[in-house]
Structures are given as C-alpha cells and as structure tokens.
Design a protein around this motif. Structure first.
Motif, PDB file in Angstrom:
ATOM      1  N   GLU A 194     -12.652 -77.429  15.901  1.00  0.00           N
ATOM      2  CA  GLU A 194     -11.585 -76.992  14.991  1.00  0.00           C
ATOM      3  C   GLU A 194     -11.950 -75.721  14.231  1.00  0.00           C
ATOM      4  O   GLU A 194     -11.088 -75.078  13.649  1.00  0.00           O
ATOM      5  CB  GLU A 194     -11.212 -78.122  14.015  1.00  0.00           C
ATOM      6  CG  GLU A 194     -12.288 -78.476  12.999  1.00  0.00           C
ATOM      7  CD  GLU A 194     -11.807 -79.544  12.006  1.00  0.00           C
ATOM      8  OE1 GLU A 194     -11.391 -80.625  12.464  1.00  0.00           O
ATOM      9  OE2 GLU A 194     -11.858 -79.268  10.797  1.00  0.00           O
ATOM     10  N   ALA A 195     -13.255 -75.344  14.248  1.00  0.00           N
ATOM     11  CA  ALA A 195     -13.683 -74.170  13.463  1.00  0.00           C
ATOM     12  C   ALA A 195     -13.661 -72.877  14.282  1.00  0.00           C
ATOM     13  O   ALA A 195     -13.838 -71.794  13.734  1.00  0.00           O
ATOM     14  CB  ALA A 195     -15.092 -74.420  12.912  1.00  0.00           C
ATOM     15  N   ARG A 196     -13.440 -72.964  15.606  1.00  0.00           N
ATOM     16  CA  ARG A 196     -13.575 -71.744  16.426  1.00  0.00           C
ATOM     17  C   ARG A 196     -12.499 -70.701  16.107  1.00  0.00           C
ATOM     18  O   ARG A 196     -12.774 -69.504  16.051  1.00  0.00           O
ATOM     19  CB  ARG A 196     -13.522 -72.119  17.921  1.00  0.00           C
ATOM     20  CG  ARG A 196     -13.560 -70.891  18.805  1.00  0.00           C
ATOM     21  CD  ARG A 196     -13.763 -71.222  20.273  1.00  0.00           C
ATOM     22  NE  ARG A 196     -13.389 -70.101  21.112  1.00  0.00           N
ATOM     23  CZ  ARG A 196     -12.947 -70.206  22.355  1.00  0.00           C
ATOM     24  NH1 ARG A 196     -12.838 -71.408  22.912  1.00  0.00           N
ATOM     25  NH2 ARG A 196     -12.623 -69.134  23.046  1.00  0.00           N
ATOM     26  N   ALA A 198      -9.407 -69.292  13.515  1.00  0.00           N
ATOM     27  CA  ALA A 198      -8.937 -69.399  12.119  1.00  0.00           C
ATOM     28  C   ALA A 198      -7.426 -69.625  12.104  1.00  0.00           C
ATOM     29  O   ALA A 198      -6.668 -68.837  12.687  1.00  0.00           O
ATOM     30  CB  ALA A 198      -9.277 -68.111  11.379  1.00  0.00           C
ATOM     31  N   GLN A 223      -3.241 -66.152  18.757  1.00  0.00           N
ATOM     32  CA  GLN A 223      -4.582 -66.470  19.285  1.00  0.00           C
ATOM     33  C   GLN A 223      -4.521 -66.607  20.807  1.00  0.00           C
ATOM     34  O   GLN A 223      -5.402 -66.134  21.522  1.00  0.00           O
ATOM     35  CB  GLN A 223      -5.095 -67.809  18.709  1.00  0.00           C
ATOM     36  CG  GLN A 223      -5.096 -67.901  17.195  1.00  0.00           C
ATOM     37  CD  GLN A 223      -6.380 -67.365  16.586  1.00  0.00           C
ATOM     38  OE1 GLN A 223      -7.067 -66.556  17.203  1.00  0.00           O
ATOM     39  NE2 GLN A 223      -6.692 -67.790  15.377  1.00  0.00           N
ATOM     40  N   ASP A 241      -9.908 -76.068  21.884  1.00  0.00           N
ATOM     41  CA  ASP A 241     -10.261 -75.506  20.575  1.00  0.00           C
ATOM     42  C   ASP A 241      -9.012 -75.067  19.804  1.00  0.00           C
ATOM     43  O   ASP A 241      -8.938 -75.224  18.576  1.00  0.00           O
ATOM     44  CB  ASP A 241     -11.231 -74.325  20.747  1.00  0.00           C
ATOM     45  CG  ASP A 241     -12.582 -74.778  21.320  1.00  0.00           C
ATOM     46  OD1 ASP A 241     -12.879 -75.991  21.261  1.00  0.00           O
ATOM     47  OD2 ASP A 241     -13.325 -73.914  21.828  1.00  0.00           O
ATOM     48  N   GLY A 245      -7.954 -76.598  16.195  1.00  0.00           N
ATOM     49  CA  GLY A 245      -7.748 -75.747  15.018  1.00  0.00           C
ATOM     50  C   GLY A 245      -6.358 -75.952  14.416  1.00  0.00           C
ATOM     51  O   GLY A 245      -6.189 -76.043  13.195  1.00  0.00           O
TER      52      GLY A 245
END
Ligand code: KG4
Ligand code: ZN
Length: 356
Positions: A194-196, A198, A223, A241, A245
C-alpha cells in the motif's frame, strides 16, 4: 412496539426487486431478484429497464415471500414499501403494488424511506438501542447518521461526489478487473504494497465529516497511465500495489471521518456500519478497532442484510407504524427524501441515482 406484528415488505428503489415477511425481529422469508444481468451491457443501471423489470417481478417476489413464510396475504398485519429515495420508476412500481395490496386486503400501508431501512438494520439484527451512529457505505450511499428513532436522524456528513463502492467499481474497470469491483480490488490489494504509490486522503484537511472519493480514481488513472507510458503495460504486481494503495486511502479516510463522527456523537450506544463496502475486511477491522479505542460497541450486520433487501423495509415499516401509525392511499413515491430533513441537500448521488 408490538413484536408479534407480521409485516410484508417491498423494495424496488434501485436494481433489486425484493419482498420479505417479518414477524417481530424474525425474518420468515426474504426474496431478492437482482437485475445485474439486465444492466451489464450498459455499464450502469438503466432506469427504464429497471422500472419495467420491477413491475414484472414484484408480484412474483411477493408470492414467493408469502409461500416461504407459509402465510396468505390475509394473515399479514401490515404492508411496508420503499416510497423513496431512488429511481422514480422503480419506486412507483413498488408503491402502486403496495397500494393495490392494501386496498384489496384492508391492511395498513406504510411508506418507508429506503435509507431508514439500512440505518435501522442494526436494530433488526443486533437489537441495538437508540441513539447510535451508523456509517452507510455502498455503491449508492455514503453518509454518517446518528439514529435517534425510527424517523429521527441527524446527518453528520456525507459524500460530496461519488460513493466509495462506485470508486471501487471504477478502479476495477480502470485496471481491467471484473465487476463488482470491491471484491476484485480487495483480493489484489491483499498481495500488494500500500506504500508504493502515493494516493491522496481527500477532505482530511477540512473539518467535519463530509467525504469525497472522485479524486482517488483520478489519482489511480494517473498512476496507471504513468506506468503504461514508462513500461508499456502493467505487471501483475503493479495492479496489486495500485489496488493496495487505493484501498488504504479509502480505509484511512473512512476511519478518520468515523473518528470525528464518533467524537461528535455524545451518548450513543454504539457504532454500526452497513452497505456493500462494509464487506471489505481491512476496512471492517479498522472500524472495529476504532470503535474499541473509543469504548463503543461495534455492529456490522451480515452482508445479505447490508445490501438491498426487503426485510429491512418490513422492519423499518414496523418501527414507523408503532411510532406514527399508517399512511393512507395518498402515499406518493419520492425520488429524493433526505432522512435528516434539516440538513442541506447532499451533493453526492451515487451510481444508482439520487440518494441524499
Ligand atoms: O450495498 P450494495 O450491494 O448496493 C448498493 O450500492 O446499494 O453495494 C455494492 C457495492 C459495490 O460498489 C461493490 O463494489 C461494493 O459494494 N463492495 C465492496 C466489497 N464488496 C462489495 N467494496 C469493497 N470491498 C468489498 N469486499
Ligand atoms: Zn440501498
């Protein structure tokens, strides 16, 4: 309230035709005929198709609900029907059918607000006492309500654009995943980081409990397009991912706004969540943890009673009947019908039409 009242409920405000028989808090039968296949080719609910399908299916659903409950129409004490808000053709079909049944049998007619049906479900399933806070979160709704009585609601906040389920569905579409989008996105998010990428946390910088979700799908689109431009396509891990996110952003926004709604709700007996998006496990767990942090009971009704059904309409009808009595044959179908009459009109409507 008389818990032995036997109520026939009808629901036809969106894309589910439903009938149910309820005695007190016991569901004797609950029949739902969904129209997903009829609308699949159009990418959304087509109001005219929905209305025709409701008109065709309502009597069959009523017949089945009575059969399963092993009761005749004359053994029912009252008839409750969704009288709004929703797609007007469908609501009209239900109201006309209920009026016909009421006129033919002499049984009381009760017009129910569809959202009250959702909001009162924690009382049906878990006997929750007034007042409580509920987050309605689905493909058509997103709002915080303090439920004070069968027809008494205070809206603390609502979406100003999309409903979260709608955002899940659009995200799935943008990533080529099957509909309904929520379960697909949740499955891929499970294997994602989830952090890859923003993602924004819309409206957290503003006070209050209003929500916004349309920016999240725009962020996802950006993205995705960046990855396609750089790599010529998406790797399976990219999809995972992106889903992780996106889902984390929805979770964080709903948790923070729920925290604010809880702080603004003195004297409540607990916190409940309802609607299709409440099926999302990470979200459900995060809301449960939040309620525990604040020392509140947490209730999430089983999914079949979170999504559209007529048992909730029969129950809301029996509560309204006990408090205010019946409607008469002048009952009208209302496309818009805010639960909190004092709150300004909500801007967000959801994919299935106006739901403020
Ligand atoms: O309450 P519902 O059945 O119908 C209305 O919109 O009224 O909610 C359906 C929505 C869909 O947008 C679906 O994608 C979403 O609930 N949903 C989920 C999950 N399961 C269903 N969203 C996130 N995670 C899930 N597991
Ligand atoms: Zn609904």
């Amino acid at each position: 309230m008389d818990h032995d009242l036997t109520v026939l409920g009808l629901e036809s405000s969106c894309d589910d035709t439903a009938a149910a028989v309820l005695r007190g808090r016991t569901i004797l039968s609950s029949v739902v005929a969904d129209q997903t296949a009829l609308h699949a080719a159009f990418g959304g609910v087509v109001p005219e198709i929905a209305a025709r399908a409701h008109a065709e299916k309502l009597d069959l659903c009523v017949e089945q609900a009575l059969q399963k409950a092993e009761l005749s129409l004359f053994e029912i004490d009252a008839i409750a029907v969704t009288a709004g808000p929703g797609l007007i053709g469908g609501v009209l079909s239900g109201v006309m059918m209920a009026k016909g049944l009421s006129a033919a049998t002499g049984k009381p007619l009760i017009g129910v607000n569809h959202l009250a049906g959702h909001a009162l479900t924690p009382r049906l399933t878990d006997g929750m006492d007034y007042p409580y806070l509920i987050l309605l979160v689905s493909g058509g709704h997103c709002q915080f309500l303090r439920v004070d009585g069968p027809t008494s609601f205070l809206r603390l906040g609502s979406t100003i654009d999309d409903a979260p389920g709608e955002a899940f569905d659009k995200t799935a579409r943008l990533l080529g995943l099957p509909q309904p989008g929520g379960p697909s996105v949740e499955r891929h998010a499970h294997a994602g980081d989830e952090a890859r990428f923003a993602f924004p946390r819309p409206l957290l910088d503003r006070p209050g409990c209003d929500l916004s979700f349309s920016g999240l799908k725009t962020a996802l689109l950006r993205q995705r397009d960046n990855l396609v431009a750089d790599q010529g396509g998406l790797h399976p891990q990219d999809v995972n991912d992106l889903c992780a996110g996106f889902q984390a952003a929805i979770r964080d926004v709903l948790v923070e706004k729920s925290r604010r709604a809880l702080l603004a709700s003195e004297g409540i007996t607990g916190f409940a969540v309802a609607g299709g998006v409440a099926a999302n496990t990470p979200l459900r767990l995060a809301l449960e943890a939040l309620a525990a942090d604040h020392g509140h009971r947490f209730v999430a009704p089983p999914l079949a009673l979170c999504t559209d059904n007529a048992a909730m309409i029969a129950f809301a009808g029996s509560e309204k009947f006990a408090a205010e009595g019946a409607d008469d044959l002048t009952l009208t179908a209302r496309p818009r019908w805010p639960l909190d009459q004092a709150a300004p009109a909500a801007l967000g409507s959801g994919k299935k039409g106006a739901k403020a």
